[in-house]
Design a protein around this motif. Structure first.
Motif, mmCIF file in Angstrom:
data_model
loop_
_atom_site.group_PDB
_atom_site.id
_atom_site.type_symbol
_atom_site.label_atom_id
_atom_site.label_comp_id
_atom_site.label_asym_id
_atom_site.label_seq_id
_atom_site.Cartn_x
_atom_site.Cartn_y
_atom_site.Cartn_z
ATOM 1 N N LYS A 1 0.826 -1.205 0.000
ATOM 2 C CA LYS A 1 0.000 0.000 0.000
ATOM 3 C C LYS A 1 0.860 1.255 0.000
ATOM 4 O O LYS A 1 0.690 2.132 -0.858
ATOM 5 N N VAL A 2 1.777 1.361 0.955
ATOM 6 C CA VAL A 2 2.579 2.580 1.055
ATOM 7 C C VAL A 2 3.541 2.710 -0.120
ATOM 8 O O VAL A 2 3.968 3.811 -0.466
ATOM 9 N N GLY A 3 3.872 1.585 -0.745
ATOM 10 C CA GLY A 3 4.704 1.626 -1.937
ATOM 11 C C GLY A 3 3.916 1.922 -3.197
ATOM 12 O O GLY A 3 4.483 2.003 -4.287
ATOM 13 N N GLU A 4 2.589 2.093 -3.040
ATOM 14 C CA GLU A 4 1.691 2.413 -4.158
ATOM 15 C C GLU A 4 1.848 1.415 -5.304
ATOM 16 O O GLU A 4 1.835 1.774 -6.477
ATOM 17 N N CYS A 5 1.971 0.136 -4.936
ATOM 18 C CA CYS A 5 2.159 -0.906 -5.952
ATOM 19 C C CYS A 5 0.921 -1.101 -6.815
ATOM 20 O O CYS A 5 1.023 -1.603 -7.937
ATOM 21 N N PHE A 6 -0.240 -0.733 -6.314
ATOM 22 C CA PHE A 6 -1.475 -0.844 -7.075
ATOM 23 C C PHE A 6 -2.076 0.536 -7.368
ATOM 24 O O PHE A 6 -3.266 0.654 -7.634
ATOM 25 N N GLY A 7 -1.254 1.576 -7.293
ATOM 26 C CA GLY A 7 -1.729 2.929 -7.498
ATOM 27 C C GLY A 7 -2.185 3.548 -6.192
ATOM 28 O O GLY A 7 -2.112 2.944 -5.127
ATOM 29 N N GLN A 8 -2.668 4.775 -6.282
ATOM 30 C CA GLN A 8 -3.051 5.520 -5.086
ATOM 31 C C GLN A 8 -4.504 5.321 -4.685
ATOM 32 O O GLN A 8 -4.883 5.636 -3.561
ATOM 33 N N ASN A 9 -5.336 4.798 -5.578
ATOM 34 C CA ASN A 9 -6.771 4.740 -5.320
ATOM 35 C C ASN A 9 -7.240 3.438 -4.687
ATOM 36 O O ASN A 9 -8.411 3.304 -4.346
ATOM 37 N N ILE A 10 -6.349 2.469 -4.554
ATOM 38 C CA ILE A 10 -6.717 1.198 -3.926
ATOM 39 C C ILE A 10 -6.515 1.320 -2.422
ATOM 40 O O ILE A 10 -5.439 1.701 -1.964
ATOM 41 N N SER A 11 -7.544 1.004 -1.655
ATOM 42 C CA SER A 11 -7.457 1.138 -0.198
ATOM 43 C C SER A 11 -6.684 -0.021 0.422
ATOM 44 O O SER A 11 -6.561 -1.093 -0.176
ATOM 45 N N GLN A 12 -6.207 0.222 1.630
ATOM 46 C CA GLN A 12 -5.511 -0.834 2.355
ATOM 47 C C GLN A 12 -6.446 -2.008 2.610
ATOM 48 O O GLN A 12 -6.051 -3.169 2.513
ATOM 49 N N ALA A 13 -7.710 -1.714 2.929
ATOM 50 C CA ALA A 13 -8.685 -2.785 3.184
ATOM 51 C C ALA A 13 -8.874 -3.659 1.951
ATOM 52 O O ALA A 13 -8.977 -4.885 2.052
ATOM 53 N N ASP A 14 -8.912 -3.040 0.763
ATOM 54 C CA ASP A 14 -9.064 -3.809 -0.475
ATOM 55 C C ASP A 14 -7.877 -4.741 -0.691
ATOM 56 O O ASP A 14 -8.030 -5.883 -1.119
ATOM 57 N N ILE A 15 -6.685 -4.241 -0.411
ATOM 58 C CA ILE A 15 -5.478 -5.056 -0.588
ATOM 59 C C ILE A 15 -5.503 -6.259 0.354
ATOM 60 O O ILE A 15 -5.242 -7.400 -0.047
ATOM 61 N N VAL A 16 -5.847 -6.017 1.614
ATOM 62 C CA VAL A 16 -5.885 -7.107 2.600
ATOM 63 C C VAL A 16 -6.936 -8.141 2.214
ATOM 64 O O VAL A 16 -6.671 -9.348 2.225
ATOM 65 N N ARG A 17 -8.134 -7.679 1.856
ATOM 66 C CA ARG A 17 -9.208 -8.616 1.501
ATOM 67 C C ARG A 17 -8.831 -9.456 0.288
ATOM 68 O O ARG A 17 -9.023 -10.678 0.262
ATOM 69 N N THR A 18 -8.307 -8.801 -0.743
ATOM 70 C CA THR A 18 -8.003 -9.509 -1.986
ATOM 71 C C THR A 18 -6.859 -10.499 -1.797
ATOM 72 O O THR A 18 -6.945 -11.664 -2.226
#
Length: 211
Positions: A132-149
């Motif tokens: 998330k902090v490295g913006e590996c999926f861009g700036q618009n993806i939330s931390q919650a989305d990353i964890v869930r996925t």
């Protein structure tokens, strides 16, 4: 995806606060665009999309039955009705297509690989926050989305709240003993050894050693 994404739009906030102007059509147009964008989410989020639509339907029904809207002029009531009908249309569209929906090739290949996270959950949480902090999926993806996925992809039961708590605890540990990023440092060290080593990499034989 946040299942309250639709009910936290400017339209709903103004309706709840009683600040809506009958001459302001911008919020309704923006809401319809938001519904369109939300319903175009990735296939892995289709269940969340349906939940978001249903929550919007419930809140629309409450607003339409409230004294606030009953006392409003026809223009406002018409705009709210228009937005509500669009939500109901999307709900029926999703319900009718959900059973016939087929996974994309990438989703099928992912389930075939059947990746399973074997490290601890705190290290998984650190990885998600690093992405998330490295913006590996861009700036618009939330931390919650990353964890869930990623928790689904890696077959590990970690919720966004759990990950947030683990990162907070790691932050306190880092401030005291500077050990909060040990897992990520091990990954960097393992990759550096691979890139700088003399032997060729064999994906069937090479593994990162557990600490």
């Amino acid at each position: 995806m946040d299942i309250f994404a639709l009910t936290e739009t400017p339209l709903f906030r103004k309706l709840r606060d009683g600040l809506y102007s009958e001459t302001d059509n911008v919020d309704v147009q923006e809401f319809l665009l938001t519904v369109h964008e939300v319903t175009n989410y990735s296939t892995s989020e289709r269940t969340f999309v349906l939940d978001a639509l249903i929550i919007a339907d419930i809140e629309f029904t409450q607003i339409k039955n409230s004294d606030q809207l009953l006392a409003a002029n026809r223009a406002l009531a018409s705009l709210v009705e228009k937005a509500h009908r669009f939500v109901l249309h999307k709900i029926e569209e999703y319900k009718s297509n959900l059973g016939n929906f087929k996974s994309t090739p990438s989703a099928e290949s992912l389930s075939t690989v059947n990746l399973t996270w074997v490290r601890n959950k705190s290290e998984f949480s650190a990885l998600c926050y690093a992405l998330k902090v490295g913006e590996c999926f861009g700036q618009n993806i939330s931390q919650a989305d990353i964890v869930r996925t990623l928790s689904k992809a890696f077959n590990v039961e970690v919720t966004p709240d759990y990950a947030k708590k683990r990162i907070y605890e790691s932050k306190m540990s880092t401030l005291k003993r500077k050990t909060g990023v040990a897992f990520l440092e091990r990954l960097v060290a393992a990759l550096r050894n691979l890139l700088c080593g003399d032997e060729d990499y064999d994906e069937d034989d090479e593994h990162i050693e557990s600490a």
